[in-house]
Design an enzyme around this catalytic site. Structure first.
Site, PDB file in Angstrom:
ATOM      1  CG  ASP A   1     -14.809   4.902 -50.742  1.00 34.81           C
ATOM      2  OD1 ASP A   1     -14.554   5.535 -51.780  1.00 34.81           O
ATOM      3  OD2 ASP A   1     -14.049   4.031 -50.269  1.00 34.81           O
TER       4      ASP A   1
ATOM      5  N   GLY B   1     -12.718   8.340 -56.192  1.00 39.13           N
ATOM      6  CA  GLY B   1     -13.735   7.887 -57.142  1.00 39.13           C
ATOM      7  C   GLY B   1     -15.071   8.392 -56.644  1.00 39.13           C
ATOM      8  CG  HIS B   2     -15.794  11.997 -55.746  1.00 39.28           C
ATOM      9  ND1 HIS B   2     -15.364  13.285 -55.638  1.00 39.28           N
ATOM     10  CD2 HIS B   2     -15.194  11.328 -54.736  1.00 39.28           C
ATOM     11  CE1 HIS B   2     -14.536  13.395 -54.600  1.00 39.28           C
ATOM     12  NE2 HIS B   2     -14.420  12.215 -54.060  1.00 39.28           N
TER      13      HIS B   2
ATOM     14  CD  GLN C   1      -8.239  10.756 -51.404  1.00 43.78           C
ATOM     15  OE1 GLN C   1      -7.798  11.878 -51.273  1.00 43.78           O
ATOM     16  NE2 GLN C   1      -8.433  10.226 -52.603  1.00 43.78           N
TER      17      GLN C   1
HETATM   18  P1  IMP Z   1      -3.382   6.119 -51.981  1.00 39.80           P
HETATM   19  O1  IMP Z   1      -4.121   7.392 -51.774  1.00 39.80           O
HETATM   20  O2  IMP Z   1      -3.685   5.443 -53.283  1.00 39.80           O
HETATM   21  O3  IMP Z   1      -1.917   6.241 -51.698  1.00 39.80           O
HETATM   22  O4  IMP Z   1      -3.918   5.092 -50.877  1.00 39.80           O
HETATM   23  C1  IMP Z   1      -3.670   5.308 -49.496  1.00 39.80           C
HETATM   24  C2  IMP Z   1      -4.854   4.842 -48.670  1.00 39.80           C
HETATM   25  O5  IMP Z   1      -5.962   5.666 -48.941  1.00 39.80           O
HETATM   26  C3  IMP Z   1      -5.308   3.426 -48.982  1.00 39.80           C
HETATM   27  O6  IMP Z   1      -5.772   2.842 -47.794  1.00 39.80           O
HETATM   28  C4  IMP Z   1      -6.450   3.629 -49.956  1.00 39.80           C
HETATM   29  O7  IMP Z   1      -7.342   2.548 -49.976  1.00 39.80           O
HETATM   30  C5  IMP Z   1      -7.068   4.886 -49.381  1.00 39.80           C
HETATM   31  N1  IMP Z   1      -7.800   5.691 -50.350  1.00 39.80           N
HETATM   32  C6  IMP Z   1      -7.269   6.542 -51.262  1.00 39.80           C
HETATM   33  N2  IMP Z   1      -8.243   7.139 -51.956  1.00 39.80           N
HETATM   34  C7  IMP Z   1      -9.407   6.688 -51.464  1.00 39.80           C
HETATM   35  C8  IMP Z   1     -10.775   6.990 -51.754  1.00 39.80           C
HETATM   36  O8  IMP Z   1     -11.126   7.810 -52.594  1.00 39.80           O
HETATM   37  N3  IMP Z   1     -11.687   6.307 -51.018  1.00 39.80           N
HETATM   38  C9  IMP Z   1     -11.344   5.421 -50.044  1.00 39.80           C
HETATM   39  N4  IMP Z   1     -10.091   5.135 -49.749  1.00 39.80           N
HETATM   40  C10 IMP Z   1      -9.125   5.763 -50.432  1.00 39.80           C
END
Ligand code: IMP
Length: 464
Positions: free
Chosen positions: A43, A70-71, A253
């Protein structure tokens, strides 16, 4: 295996031409390879930075992650939220590629495509036939796992990311190309369905109601709808690379969520760092490159983990509101904190950053003096580098330097600063940036002062 043809639309052409003027006056040409990665916990504003460069590239490529990302991209007054589709989609020139390292939820991807089409944008999209597919049992299992892992969970987005990557490694995952081969798909789905549903029902004792036949038919239909985009994109990119085409890679991420280098196990399940561009695309890119680490001027985090610089209370509330710090994918309020240079130093080293793009400095404006974390104190010892130990991270206390803040910017002031370049930034912002550069040994090349493409200051180091 054809590609959706781009058609001009007002949403695409008018902001593009504004940007083109801004860019031409302020930047030297991009090299053949540019990588945009998150330097914190995701983010950071990667979508905006990718979009900023995308018009000058031939391929804009996602190489890991999935709809957990989410971009957000703002084009004029239009706001777009993308989960799978690379942020270069708003330009006519680049082909948008979803590489083999990405995991795809076809229902979400089709919604994304439909939403873009509704707004007059037909992406030039290509999807690797090797990219793995997310099924409803992955999503169900993701929820089961979060409950099971309790305080060791990452606080997943609930999009099925860990289970789909696990299936890939178990080697009974299903790939986009499989959806186009009904016999192979049936053979593979039977194995994967039985395995996953038995874990959900037997280990976690939860119901899973969708029957095999329904799922098979539904996903075969998704395959039919997405077939025009599925391609041997690895070969096309390799040929493009040889022919000197320009590539922009967009990570999802951030470094602290990387499955190896992040704060494990509070991470995502993919490799989020720049070193993954070859594995996640299928092309051995070996040329010199710009590697841009996107970092907010402060830090946010969604999900669970130690967060040494986290702040709560009134200041945190103001920061969250001003920065609109709510998850793009889940809507969850993001945890907020002071800039952490221990984290940023690790991002520089792990990614081989050639530069940092600093976003959201405008959000800090008017908030008074600012703390920056330069080290952690753990059991009375000071460390300047990121420990791998979870025990140490739970005990880490930030060591701060306090720097003067800067006054609020009016929209007119932001416009003037962006037109005037780095020299027009308030002295306090310049000092904040200089401090980051000294501490990380990495130049800050871009400063973003708002979500719009035009609210971007490019440093002279790139103009020379
Ligand atoms: P997952 O990728 O859904 O398995 O989530 C694993 C961790 O990564 C969690 O702490 C999520 O909140 C974080 N996370 C996954 N994708 C994003 C992103 O695009 N932005 C911020 N945090 C993310």
């Amino acid at each position: 295996m054809s590609v959706g043809k781009s058609s001009p639309s007002s949403a695409k052409t008018s902001p593009h031409s504004t940007l083109t003027t801004t860019k031409r006056s302020g930047r030297s040409p991009l090299p053949q390879l540019t990588v945009v990665v998150g330097a914190q916990w995701g983010d950071e504003g990667k979508g905006k930075i990718t979009d900023y460069f995308a018009g000058d590239c031939d391929f804009v490529v996602r190489f890991q992650g999935g709809p957990n990302a989410g971009h957000t991209i703002m084009v004029g007054s239009e706001v777009y939220k993308l989960h799978h589709i690379p942020s270069g989609v708003f330009y006519d020139r680049p082909i948008s590629v979803i590489g083999c390292g990405v995991v795809i939820n076809p229902a979400i991807l089709l919604d994304e495509l439909a939403a873009l089409r509704q707004r007059g944008i037909t992406p030039r999209l290509k999807i690797s036939a090797r990219a793995h597919v997310i099924f409803p049992y992955h999503v169900a299992l993701d929820h089961c796992l979060s409950g099971h892992q309790g305080p060791l969970a990452a606080g997943s987005t609930g999009r099925g990311i860990a289970p789909v990557y696990a299936d890939k490694m178990y080697r009974h995952g299903i790939r986009m190309g499989d959806l186009l081969e009904p016999d192979i798909f049936a053979e593979k789905l039977r194995r994967a369905y039985d395995f996953n549903v038995s874990i959900i029902e037997t280990i976690f004792r939860k119901p899973f109601t969708e029957q095999y036949d329904d799922l098979y038919r539904r996903y075969l239909a998704f395959g039919g709808q997405l077939a025009p985009y599925v391609a041997e994109v690895e070969r096309e990119m390799a040929e493009g690379y040889r022919a000197g085409r320009r590539f922009l890679f967009e990570a999802a991420q951030g470094m602290s969520l990387d499955v190896d280098h992040g704060l494990y196990p509070h991470t995502t399940s993919s490799t989020t760092i720049a070193g993954h561009i070859s594995a996640g695309t299928g092309v051995g890119f070996n040329g010199s490159r710009r590697v841009i680490g996107v970092a907010k001027a402060y830090v946010t985090r969604v999900g669970i983990s130690p967060f040494p610089t986290e702040i709560t209370g009134e200041f945190a509330e103001r920061l969250r509101e001003r920065g609109q710090e709510y998850g793009t994918t889940t809507g969850r309020p993001r945890r907020v904190g002071h800039l952490d240079l221990v984290q940023l130093r690790q991002a520089v080293d792990v990614n081989g950053l050639t530069e940092i793009a600093l976003t959201k400095s405008d959000v800090l404006a008017g908030l008074g003096d600012l703390n920056i974390c330069v080290a952690y104190e753990i059991d009375g010892a000071i460390t300047h580098s990121m420990p791998s130990s979870l025990r140490m991270m739970r005990k880490a206390r930030p060591v701060y330097r306090t720097l003067p803040g800067w006054p609020s910017f009016s929209p007119a002031a932001i416009e003037a600063i962006c037109a005037g370049g780095h020299g027009s930034l308030p002295d306090e912002v310049k000092s904040y940036i200089a401090f980051i550069e000294e501490e990380t040994h990495c130049p800050v090349s871009l400063i973003s002062l708002g979500p719009d493409r035009t609210c971007t200051v490019v440093r002279p180091l790139l103009e020379s």
